[in-house]
Design a protein around this motif. Structure first.
Motif, PDB file in Angstrom:
ATOM      1  N   ALA A 227       7.886 -16.451   5.327  1.00 31.74           N
ATOM      2  CA  ALA A 227       7.643 -17.205   5.219  1.00 31.74           C
ATOM      3  C   ALA A 227       6.785 -18.045   6.362  1.00 31.74           C
ATOM      4  CB  ALA A 227       8.080 -18.542   4.096  1.00 31.74           C
ATOM      5  N   ASN A 228       7.228 -17.211   7.374  1.00 29.16           N
ATOM      6  CA  ASN A 228       7.098 -17.508   8.633  1.00 29.16           C
ATOM      7  C   ASN A 228       6.049 -17.297   9.646  1.00 29.16           C
ATOM      8  OD1 ASN A 228       8.479 -20.401   9.364  1.00 29.16           O
ATOM      9  ND2 ASN A 228       9.717 -19.184   8.187  1.00 29.16           N
ATOM     10  N   PHE A 229       5.885 -15.607   8.675  1.00 30.77           N
ATOM     11  CA  PHE A 229       5.157 -15.208  10.069  1.00 30.77           C
ATOM     12  C   PHE A 229       4.494 -13.746   9.135  1.00 30.77           C
ATOM     13  CE2 PHE A 229       9.028 -15.771  12.226  1.00 30.77           C
ATOM     14  CZ  PHE A 229       8.525 -16.407  13.419  1.00 30.77           C
ATOM     15  N   GLY A 230       4.387 -13.775   7.918  1.00 28.27           N
ATOM     16  CA  GLY A 230       4.012 -13.018   7.261  1.00 28.27           C
ATOM     17  C   GLY A 230       2.901 -13.725   6.831  1.00 28.27           C
ATOM     18  N   SER A 231       2.736 -13.835   5.068  1.00 31.27           N
ATOM     19  CA  SER A 231       1.592 -13.744   3.841  1.00 31.27           C
ATOM     20  C   SER A 231       1.608 -15.956   3.882  1.00 31.27           C
ATOM     21  CB  SER A 231       1.399 -13.949   2.954  1.00 31.27           C
ATOM     22  OG  SER A 231       2.904 -14.006   1.832  1.00 31.27           O
ATOM     23  N   ARG A 232       2.743 -16.634   4.515  1.00 29.60           N
ATOM     24  CA  ARG A 232       3.208 -17.664   4.787  1.00 29.60           C
ATOM     25  C   ARG A 232       3.034 -18.421   3.341  1.00 29.60           C
ATOM     26  NH1 ARG A 232       3.013 -21.307   8.878  1.00 29.60           N
ATOM     27  NH2 ARG A 232       5.047 -21.671   8.978  1.00 29.60           N
ATOM     28  N   PHE A 281       6.157   3.412   7.022  1.00 25.19           N
ATOM     29  CA  PHE A 281       4.661   3.909   6.027  1.00 25.19           C
ATOM     30  C   PHE A 281       3.914   2.470   6.023  1.00 25.19           C
ATOM     31  CE2 PHE A 281       1.624   4.938   2.745  1.00 25.19           C
ATOM     32  CZ  PHE A 281       0.230   5.313   3.706  1.00 25.19           C
ATOM     33  N   GLN A 282       5.092   1.817   5.060  1.00 24.94           N
ATOM     34  CA  GLN A 282       4.009   0.480   4.206  1.00 24.94           C
ATOM     35  C   GLN A 282       3.745  -0.554   6.280  1.00 24.94           C
ATOM     36  OE1 GLN A 282       6.678  -1.992   1.729  1.00 24.94           O
ATOM     37  NE2 GLN A 282       4.625  -2.877   0.529  1.00 24.94           N
ATOM     38  N   ALA A 283       4.272  -0.225   6.665  1.00 26.55           N
ATOM     39  CA  ALA A 283       4.027  -1.523   8.318  1.00 26.55           C
ATOM     40  C   ALA A 283       2.681  -1.318   8.946  1.00 26.55           C
ATOM     41  CB  ALA A 283       4.790  -1.800   8.935  1.00 26.55           C
ATOM     42  N   PHE A 284       2.858   0.298   8.575  1.00 27.65           N
ATOM     43  CA  PHE A 284       1.442   0.903   9.659  1.00 27.65           C
ATOM     44  C   PHE A 284       0.152   0.530   8.414  1.00 27.65           C
ATOM     45  CE2 PHE A 284      -1.773   4.511   9.777  1.00 27.65           C
ATOM     46  CZ  PHE A 284      -2.086   4.407  10.843  1.00 27.65           C
ATOM     47  N   LEU A 285       0.338   0.710   7.456  1.00 29.14           N
ATOM     48  CA  LEU A 285      -1.026   0.970   6.283  1.00 29.14           C
ATOM     49  C   LEU A 285      -1.221  -1.129   6.378  1.00 29.14           C
ATOM     50  CD1 LEU A 285      -2.390   1.225   3.387  1.00 29.14           C
ATOM     51  CD2 LEU A 285      -0.677   0.456   2.191  1.00 29.14           C
ATOM     52  N   GLY A 286      -0.164  -2.090   6.653  1.00 22.96           N
ATOM     53  CA  GLY A 286      -1.155  -2.934   7.047  1.00 22.96           C
ATOM     54  C   GLY A 286      -1.267  -3.338   8.357  1.00 22.96           C
ATOM     55  N   TYR A 287      -0.150  -3.504   9.168  1.00 23.42           N
ATOM     56  CA  TYR A 287      -0.853  -3.524  10.818  1.00 23.42           C
ATOM     57  C   TYR A 287      -2.005  -3.078  11.048  1.00 23.42           C
ATOM     58  CZ  TYR A 287       2.611  -6.636  10.679  1.00 23.42           C
ATOM     59  OH  TYR A 287       3.976  -7.735  10.460  1.00 23.42           O
ATOM     60  N   SER A 450       3.807  -1.026  -3.913  1.00 22.67           N
ATOM     61  CA  SER A 450       4.466  -1.997  -4.062  1.00 22.67           C
ATOM     62  C   SER A 450       3.647  -3.431  -3.575  1.00 22.67           C
ATOM     63  CB  SER A 450       5.540  -1.995  -3.047  1.00 22.67           C
ATOM     64  OG  SER A 450       6.275  -3.522  -2.613  1.00 22.67           O
ATOM     65  N   SER A 451       2.576  -2.860  -2.682  1.00 25.02           N
ATOM     66  CA  SER A 451       1.705  -3.188  -2.037  1.00 25.02           C
ATOM     67  C   SER A 451       0.678  -3.595  -2.705  1.00 25.02           C
ATOM     68  CB  SER A 451       1.001  -2.948  -0.683  1.00 25.02           C
ATOM     69  OG  SER A 451       1.950  -1.584   0.179  1.00 25.02           O
ATOM     70  N   VAL A 452       0.615  -3.140  -3.956  1.00 24.36           N
ATOM     71  CA  VAL A 452      -0.210  -3.391  -5.005  1.00 24.36           C
ATOM     72  C   VAL A 452      -0.363  -4.875  -5.823  1.00 24.36           C
ATOM     73  CG1 VAL A 452      -1.433  -2.787  -7.867  1.00 24.36           C
ATOM     74  CG2 VAL A 452      -2.057  -1.450  -5.494  1.00 24.36           C
ATOM     75  N   GLU A 482       6.141  -6.850   5.055  1.00 30.37           N
ATOM     76  CA  GLU A 482       6.477  -6.649   4.008  1.00 30.37           C
ATOM     77  C   GLU A 482       7.554  -4.653   4.661  1.00 30.37           C
ATOM     78  OE1 GLU A 482       5.296  -6.473   0.427  1.00 30.37           O
ATOM     79  OE2 GLU A 482       5.187  -8.799  -0.064  1.00 30.37           O
ATOM     80  N   GLY A 483       6.807  -4.519   4.992  1.00 31.41           N
ATOM     81  CA  GLY A 483       6.816  -2.460   5.479  1.00 31.41           C
ATOM     82  C   GLY A 483       7.750  -3.500   6.173  1.00 31.41           C
ATOM     83  N   LEU A 484       8.129  -4.439   7.289  1.00 34.18           N
ATOM     84  CA  LEU A 484       9.258  -4.231   8.464  1.00 34.18           C
ATOM     85  C   LEU A 484      10.474  -4.934   7.557  1.00 34.18           C
ATOM     86  CD1 LEU A 484       7.433  -6.129  11.379  1.00 34.18           C
ATOM     87  CD2 LEU A 484       7.950  -3.757  11.069  1.00 34.18           C
TER      88      LEU A 484
END
Length: 701
Positions: A227-232, A281-287, A450-452, A482-484
């Protein structure tokens, strides 16, 4: 004047009533399908929450005020009258005066505008006015800057059906009440997965209680981070059902079936290692920005069958488990159906408690019924003790009734009595994670699914609570975080990853609570409750038949929520019907082939019948010389959601179709969003953290 009196040269009357199009209008007439259904073209997902909690198409559609050659421009969303009928000469002065007043009023409007239409005067068409940039008034006094008028840059206005939107802060008491209401309504989604996987791993009631407390703690912590550092967005993070099938597949791996004793900690460490690698892997996919490329392949036609397959895939577990005590399980399901459907419009103090709390109310009433029947001796059999293992029972009479006793009785669990009052979940509480590459590969594919799932939740929730949908960078930032968060879930040992709960979108629409502050306060309460060990013990003592009944309801809701994404596309299109049908059918049929391959009908398996679909790695059709590859392929191809995703993403991105037909998700343009104060306040990072990401364009506004 003589020319105006000529009936052959009179101007054609405009449509009546105002706002309706003429049947002979040259402007893109809607197709016969659109006429029959009322579909408003060229939009992707303008929605509102109706009074009953249903997500409906927004009545404030910009399409209603689009350029029409037979109508005049709209002012403040109200259509101006049609061209006047032929009038006498002495009435034309009044018409011209009305036109001057209307033009003066248009110059004072600060909301969304469209170029004024030429109005026929004296039988001659006026020259069309030059188009102007679009402006729109958004909430809290933030005015949208002038932007080029583009079809893909049109979004719905403020949702007037929500009680509180994203940045609303009504006060501590309302926020606390609505935040608690939000989490209670989602109780089933938060705690059901530990109640399934811990007994499957061989854990006892105390282990279940500890995992439930850990899930509550990690869910509260990761929700605050998102809520603070992701999609909010006001989305709760928790153990999604997307991770349940791979977790059960790892639990029922061939190397774990022959283990003796309590296998809980050993299997939990294997799960932790797989989740940590997949989450990285998901964190790498996002960032890394790769998610922005993947967004081009993800549309409602892809999301719908993928998420629906998650709910449909557990049909072999729900009712067979509930059938062990049918009189309790059926009462629970009927109560939830009655509350959520037949009593959904009943309000108490302005709140539709039966609709919002259908699941908790059904659980409480059924639990009380089970307790009363247990105290009355309905499930008591002479000489039988439910705490004695079945293998040690000498009486055949007790062996026949022990399953019914365990399912129906309300006093079989000792988790509440054995749980301490204070328990602090800490990282690596089960031991050092074990990293196995074949299990990690399975989880990596699940992290993509999960990302989808999260992409669909981001888009749907933003249309309910935010000024505009997020930019692709905000979506990437949310997926990366979400990966983190899943890495934290792996370190703490929840048994699954942490992701956005799909059911959250339905909860927002029902409760009409979209305030970010309410979700954050509820997350803090969740962390406090996780420290009270008795809370975890109380949840762990839910009878197994009630867990199965809740799962039947939650999985059915999940399948319906997945299919509801089709409202952003043309659901009646033959293209989409074929793609959805093929995706759903093959998502059920192909895994059945893998799950049944090599099994003899009369084989006696040590695994219960409802867990046999997850032991496919030991008998699947892939039988190469590489055992790890066989495990990965047999396991992945037995997942319903993986097959649905692969079929849908290939067909949807190769079969020709318009953007409207495909229902392409509309995201905010980064450059336009940076110039809009409302969007910056909605999605901008707090505490000046956003300045650190200014050089990383693909994870910011």
């Amino acid at each position: 004047m003589a020319q105006n009196s000529d009936p052959t040269k009179r101007p054609t009357p405009g449509p009546w009533p105002p706002g309706q199009n003429s049947t002979d209008s040259p402007a893109m007439p809607p197709s016969s399908w659109a006429k029959r259904t009322g579909f408003r073209p060229r939009f992707s997902g303008e929605t509102n929450a109706s009074d009953s909690g249903q997500i409906t198409r927004s009545p404030g559609d910009l399409e209603a005020s689009r350029v029409r050659p037979t109508t005049t421009a709209a002012v403040n969303g109200t259509a101006t009258p049609p061209p006047p009928q032929p009038q006498p000469a002495n009435a034309q002065v009044q018409v011209q005066s009305d036109k001057d007043q209307s033009a003066k009023k248009e110059t004072e409007v600060a909301s969304a505008r469209l170029p004024p239409k030429p109005v026929a005067t004296n039988g001659a068409a006026a020259a069309p006015a030059a188009p102007r940039p679009t402006q729109r008034v958004v909430r809290n006094g933030d005015v949208e800057n002038a932007l080029p008028q583009m079809v893909d840059d049109e979004f719905p206005s403020r949702n007037l059906h929500m009680k509180y939107e994203l940045r609303d802060t009504p006060g501590l008491v309302p926020i606390g009440f609505y935040g608690l209401q939000h989490y209670i309504s989602m109780l089933g989604s938060l705690v059901l997965i530990p109640l399934v996987i811990v007994p499957a791993m061989g854990g006892d009631h105390e282990d279940t209680s500890m995992v439930v407390s850990t899930v509550l703690f990690v869910s509260g912590m990761t929700t605050l981070l998102q809520a603070n550092f992701g999609s909010r967005l006001p989305l709760i993070q928790g153990p999604s059902f997307v991770f349940l099938a791979p977790a059960l597949a790892i639990i029922k791996s061939p190397e774990f079936i022959g283990l003796n004793g309590n296998n809980f900690k050993h299997i939990m460490k294997e799960l932790q290692g797989a989740i940590i690698i997949a989450s990285a892997f998901q964190a790498f996919l996002g960032y890394s920005g790769l998610m922005t490329l993947l967004l081009r392949l993800i549309n409602p036609v892809v999301v719908s069958p993928t998420i629906a397959a998650v709910g449909l895939s557990f049909y072999s577990y729900g009712f067979p488990q509930m059938g062990a005590c049918l009189e309790i399980g059926m009462v629970q399901i009927l109560l939830v159906i009655m509350f959520s459907l037949y009593l959904r419009k009943i309000s108490v103090l302005g709140h539709r408690i039966f609709l919002i709390y259908a699941v908790p109310l059904g659980l409480a009433i059924t639990w009380a019924m089970s307790f009363l029947l247990t105290e009355a001796g309905a499930y008591k059999y002479d000489g039988c003790d439910v705490n004695i293992p079945t293998s040690n029972m000498l009486s055949d009479h007790c062996r026949r009734h022990v399953a019914r006793m365990k399912s129906c009785r309300a006093d079989t669990s000792h988790a509440l009595n054995s749980s301490p009052w204070f328990r602090f979940p800490y990282p690596l509480q089960w031991g050092t994670p074990v990293f196995n590459w074949k299990m990690a590969l399975v989880m990596c594919m699940v992290s993509v699914i999960s990302s989808v799932d999260s992409v669909g939740s981001y888009h749907a929730s933003s249309l309910l609570v935010a000024s505009r949908p997020p930019t692709p960078g905000v979506v990437s930032r949310g997926i990366g975080l979400e990966g983190l968060c899943s890495i934290l879930a792996g370190l703490w040992g929840t048994g699954t990853g942490s992701t956005t709960l799909t059911e959250n979108v339905h909860t927002i629409a029902v409760t009409k609570m979209g305030s970010r502050k309410a979700v954050e306060l509820g997350a803090c309460v969740l962390i406090i409750l996780s420290l009270i060990g008795k809370v975890g013990g109380f949840i762990a003592s839910i009878p197994q038949v009630m867990v199965a009944g809740l799962l039947c309801i939650m999985w059915a809701m999940l399948a319906a929520l997945g299919l509801s994404n089709l409202r952003y596309s043309e659901a009646g299109s033959s293209r989409n019907i074929i793609i959805i049908g093929l995706s759903l059918f093959f998502s059920l049929s192909v895994p059945s082939y893998f799950q049944q391959y090599g099994l003899s009908p009369n084989s006696n398996s040590p695994v219960p019948i409802y867990f046999q679909p997850y032991i496919v790695a030991s008998h699947g059709p892939f039988r190469s010389q590489y055992g790890g590859l066989n495990y990965v392929m047999n396991t992945l191809m037995s997942f319903h959601m993986v097959i649905a995703f692969l079929v849908a993403v290939v067909l949807d991105n190769t079969v020709p179709g318009s953007k409207q037909e495909r229902g392409v998700y509309v995201w905010s343009e980064p450059d336009a969003a940076r110039r809009e104060p409302a969007v910056v306040k909605d999605y901008g990072l707090p505490f000046r953290v956003g300045k650190m990401f200014r050089w990383v364009r693909w994870v910011g506004l």
